[in-house]
Design a protein around this motif. Structure first.
Motif, mmCIF file in Angstrom:
data_model
loop_
_atom_site.group_PDB
_atom_site.id
_atom_site.type_symbol
_atom_site.label_atom_id
_atom_site.label_comp_id
_atom_site.label_asym_id
_atom_site.label_seq_id
_atom_site.Cartn_x
_atom_site.Cartn_y
_atom_site.Cartn_z
ATOM 1 N N GLU A 46 5.305 -11.521 0.244
ATOM 2 C CA GLU A 46 5.358 -10.652 -0.937
ATOM 3 C C GLU A 46 4.065 -10.747 -1.739
ATOM 4 O O GLU A 46 3.528 -9.734 -2.196
ATOM 5 C CB GLU A 46 6.562 -11.010 -1.798
ATOM 6 N N ASN A 47 3.564 -11.968 -1.899
ATOM 7 C CA ASN A 47 2.305 -12.154 -2.622
ATOM 8 C C ASN A 47 1.139 -11.481 -1.899
ATOM 9 O O ASN A 47 0.250 -10.918 -2.538
ATOM 10 C CB ASN A 47 2.011 -13.642 -2.824
ATOM 11 N N ALA A 48 1.150 -11.540 -0.581
ATOM 12 C CA ALA A 48 0.087 -10.909 0.202
ATOM 13 C C ALA A 48 0.114 -9.389 0.035
ATOM 14 O O ALA A 48 -0.933 -8.754 -0.111
ATOM 15 C CB ALA A 48 0.218 -11.290 1.675
ATOM 16 N N ILE A 49 1.303 -8.823 0.042
ATOM 17 C CA ILE A 49 1.426 -7.370 -0.147
ATOM 18 C C ILE A 49 0.906 -6.979 -1.533
ATOM 19 O O ILE A 49 0.155 -6.006 -1.680
ATOM 20 C CB ILE A 49 2.885 -6.913 0.046
ATOM 21 N N ASN A 50 1.273 -7.742 -2.553
ATOM 22 C CA ASN A 50 0.799 -7.444 -3.903
ATOM 23 C C ASN A 50 -0.713 -7.584 -4.004
ATOM 24 O O ASN A 50 -1.384 -6.763 -4.635
ATOM 25 C CB ASN A 50 1.485 -8.356 -4.924
ATOM 26 N N HIS A 51 -1.263 -8.616 -3.396
ATOM 27 C CA HIS A 51 -2.706 -8.838 -3.446
ATOM 28 C C HIS A 51 -3.462 -7.757 -2.676
ATOM 29 O O HIS A 51 -4.573 -7.371 -3.056
ATOM 30 C CB HIS A 51 -3.031 -10.227 -2.882
ATOM 31 N N ALA A 52 -2.869 -7.259 -1.610
ATOM 32 C CA ALA A 52 -3.516 -6.228 -0.797
ATOM 33 C C ALA A 52 -3.786 -4.962 -1.601
ATOM 34 O O ALA A 52 -4.734 -4.226 -1.303
ATOM 35 C CB ALA A 52 -2.667 -5.911 0.426
ATOM 36 N N ALA A 53 -2.998 -4.721 -2.646
ATOM 37 C CA ALA A 53 -3.204 -3.539 -3.483
ATOM 38 C C ALA A 53 -4.592 -3.540 -4.118
ATOM 39 O O ALA A 53 -5.152 -2.480 -4.401
ATOM 40 C CB ALA A 53 -2.124 -3.460 -4.557
ATOM 41 N N GLU A 54 -5.176 -4.725 -4.300
ATOM 42 C CA GLU A 54 -6.516 -4.813 -4.873
ATOM 43 C C GLU A 54 -7.572 -4.242 -3.926
ATOM 44 O O GLU A 54 -8.700 -3.992 -4.344
ATOM 45 C CB GLU A 54 -6.859 -6.267 -5.191
ATOM 46 N N PHE A 55 -7.213 -4.043 -2.663
ATOM 47 C CA PHE A 55 -8.145 -3.548 -1.671
ATOM 48 C C PHE A 55 -7.819 -2.119 -1.235
ATOM 49 O O PHE A 55 -8.311 -1.664 -0.202
ATOM 50 C CB PHE A 55 -8.171 -4.491 -0.460
ATOM 51 N N SER A 56 -7.013 -1.436 -2.039
ATOM 52 C CA SER A 56 -6.674 -0.047 -1.720
ATOM 53 C C SER A 56 -7.925 0.821 -1.848
ATOM 54 O O SER A 56 -8.910 0.452 -2.502
ATOM 55 C CB SER A 56 -5.597 0.474 -2.668
ATOM 56 N N ALA A 57 -7.896 1.971 -1.234
ATOM 57 C CA ALA A 57 -9.035 2.890 -1.311
ATOM 58 C C ALA A 57 -9.366 3.219 -2.761
ATOM 59 O O ALA A 57 -10.541 3.274 -3.145
ATOM 60 C CB ALA A 57 -8.730 4.162 -0.519
ATOM 61 N N GLN A 58 -8.344 3.411 -3.581
ATOM 62 C CA GLN A 58 -8.561 3.747 -4.983
ATOM 63 C C GLN A 58 -9.275 2.606 -5.720
ATOM 64 O O GLN A 58 -10.225 2.837 -6.453
ATOM 65 C CB GLN A 58 -7.230 4.056 -5.661
#
Length: 70
Positions: A46-58
């Motif tokens: 869950e933490n990894a999924i949340n952290h991955a948002a920091e690397f979104s295209a936006q």
């Protein structure tokens, strides 16, 4: 971890584990810890999924535009 690599995206004990390069015993111990705890796997996942948002295209686009201007 290596000089440039996973430490950039992995927060130790939060969304993953980092083992020193070449330290197979540490790597094995961390894998065993994950295999033995479904709660730890779930929390880190869950933490990894949340952290991955920091690397979104936006988010990455925002960083680039802040560097090069609009």
């Amino acid at each position: 971890d290596v000089r440039i690599g996973p430490g950039f995206v992995v927060s130790e004990d939060v969304n993953g584990f980092l083992a020193p390069e070449g330290d197979n015993d540490c790597f094995i111990a961390k894998l065993k810890e994950l295999m033995e705890s479904s709660e730890l796997r779930t929390a880190m996942g869950e933490n990894a999924i949340n952290h991955a948002a920091e690397f979104s295209a936006q988010e990455v686009s925002k960083l680039w535009f802040s560097l090069i201007g609009d």
